[in-house]
Write a protein that holds these residues in place. Structure first.
Motif, short mmCIF file in Angstrom:
data_model
loop_
_atom_site.label_atom_id
_atom_site.label_comp_id
_atom_site.label_asym_id
_atom_site.label_seq_id
_atom_site.Cartn_x
_atom_site.Cartn_y
_atom_site.Cartn_z
N ASP A 107 8.42 -6.74 -0.99
CA ASP A 107 8.86 -6.05 0.21
C ASP A 107 7.68 -5.38 0.91
O ASP A 107 7.01 -4.53 0.33
CB ASP A 107 9.93 -5.02 -0.17
N GLU A 108 7.43 -5.79 2.14
CA GLU A 108 6.36 -5.30 3.00
C GLU A 108 4.97 -5.74 2.53
O GLU A 108 3.95 -5.13 2.89
CB GLU A 108 6.43 -3.77 3.15
N VAL A 109 4.92 -6.84 1.79
CA VAL A 109 3.62 -7.36 1.34
C VAL A 109 2.79 -7.86 2.52
O VAL A 109 1.56 -7.79 2.48
CB VAL A 109 3.80 -8.45 0.25
N LEU A 110 3.43 -8.31 3.59
CA LEU A 110 2.67 -8.77 4.75
C LEU A 110 1.92 -7.62 5.41
O LEU A 110 0.87 -7.84 6.03
CB LEU A 110 3.59 -9.47 5.75
N ASP A 114 -2.07 -6.88 7.00
CA ASP A 114 -2.36 -6.18 8.27
C ASP A 114 -3.35 -5.04 8.07
O ASP A 114 -4.18 -4.78 8.93
CB ASP A 114 -1.08 -5.60 8.88
N LYS A 115 -3.23 -4.36 6.94
CA LYS A 115 -4.06 -3.18 6.68
C LYS A 115 -5.33 -3.54 5.90
O LYS A 115 -6.06 -2.67 5.44
CB LYS A 115 -3.25 -2.12 5.94
N ASN A 116 -5.58 -4.85 5.74
CA ASN A 116 -6.76 -5.35 5.05
C ASN A 116 -6.87 -4.85 3.61
O ASN A 116 -7.96 -4.66 3.09
CB ASN A 116 -8.04 -5.03 5.83
N ILE A 117 -5.72 -4.62 2.98
CA ILE A 117 -5.70 -4.21 1.58
C ILE A 117 -5.84 -5.45 0.69
O ILE A 117 -6.47 -5.41 -0.35
CB ILE A 117 -4.41 -3.43 1.26
N ILE A 118 -5.26 -6.56 1.15
CA ILE A 118 -5.44 -7.84 0.49
C ILE A 118 -5.80 -8.88 1.54
O ILE A 118 -5.64 -8.66 2.73
CB ILE A 118 -4.18 -8.30 -0.29
#
Length: 169
Positions: A107-110, A114-118
């Motif tokens: 949930d909310e992995v996308l 967006d936040k450049n965490i992955i």
């Protein structure tokens, strides 16, 4: 061995997480096991306690420690949360490699993209471990590269309607 299906719920509308939970309930009714891992949800879903009542068929995990919105955190707290998020992704990898559920919801992995965490490559590597497990990804924005990974993409958008008397609809 057949590969699990990848579903994506995306768009700027409300209802992506509830749609995913609806799929979780459908799977649980069929006797399947479901794991939900939440990311970037602050306090998490408002109905977290209700979802927890559905254990052991549906298990909910949240690795982030802060109840605050990720964007509002100090850089130090963000760094801590990124470590916690990575722990959540490592757990997702374990869930997929062991086949401990029939449906995994990220949930909310996308939003992590967006936040450049992955990076997209991190997500590809994770999804490659799915075996027969179906996976649902949710998030507001979707790039073409991630879209190509999916078997099914649903775009959720909010439509505004003018207020009409019921008889005029």
């Amino acid at each position: 061995m057949e590969k699990g299906i990848i579903h994506i719920y995306t768009g700027d509308g409300r209802g992506k997480s509830p749609a995913a939970i609806g799929r979780a309930v459908q799977a649980a009714v069929r006797g399947e096991q479901v794991v939900i891992i939440q990311f970037l949800k602050g306090k998490g879903l408002g109905d977290t306690e209700f979802v927890r009542k559905m254990e052991p068929e549906i298990k909910l995990f949240r690795f982030e420690k802060s109840d605050e919105n990720y964007e509002e955190l100090s850089e130090e707290k963000k760094a801590e949360e990124i470590m916690n998020i990575r722990n959540g992704l490592n757990f997702a990898n374990k869930v997929l490699t062991t086949g401990e559920c029939n449906l995994l919801i990220l949930d909310e992995v996308l939003g992590l993209l967006d936040k450049n965490i992955i990076e997209v490559e991190d997500l590809k590597n994770l999804l490659a471990q799915r075996g027969e497990t179906d996976v649902i990804l949710t998030g507001i924005s979707l790039n073409d590269e991630v879209c190509m990974l999916a078997d099914e993409v649903s775009k959720i958008e909010t439509l505004k309607f003018k207020t009409f008397p019921c008889s005029a609809r």
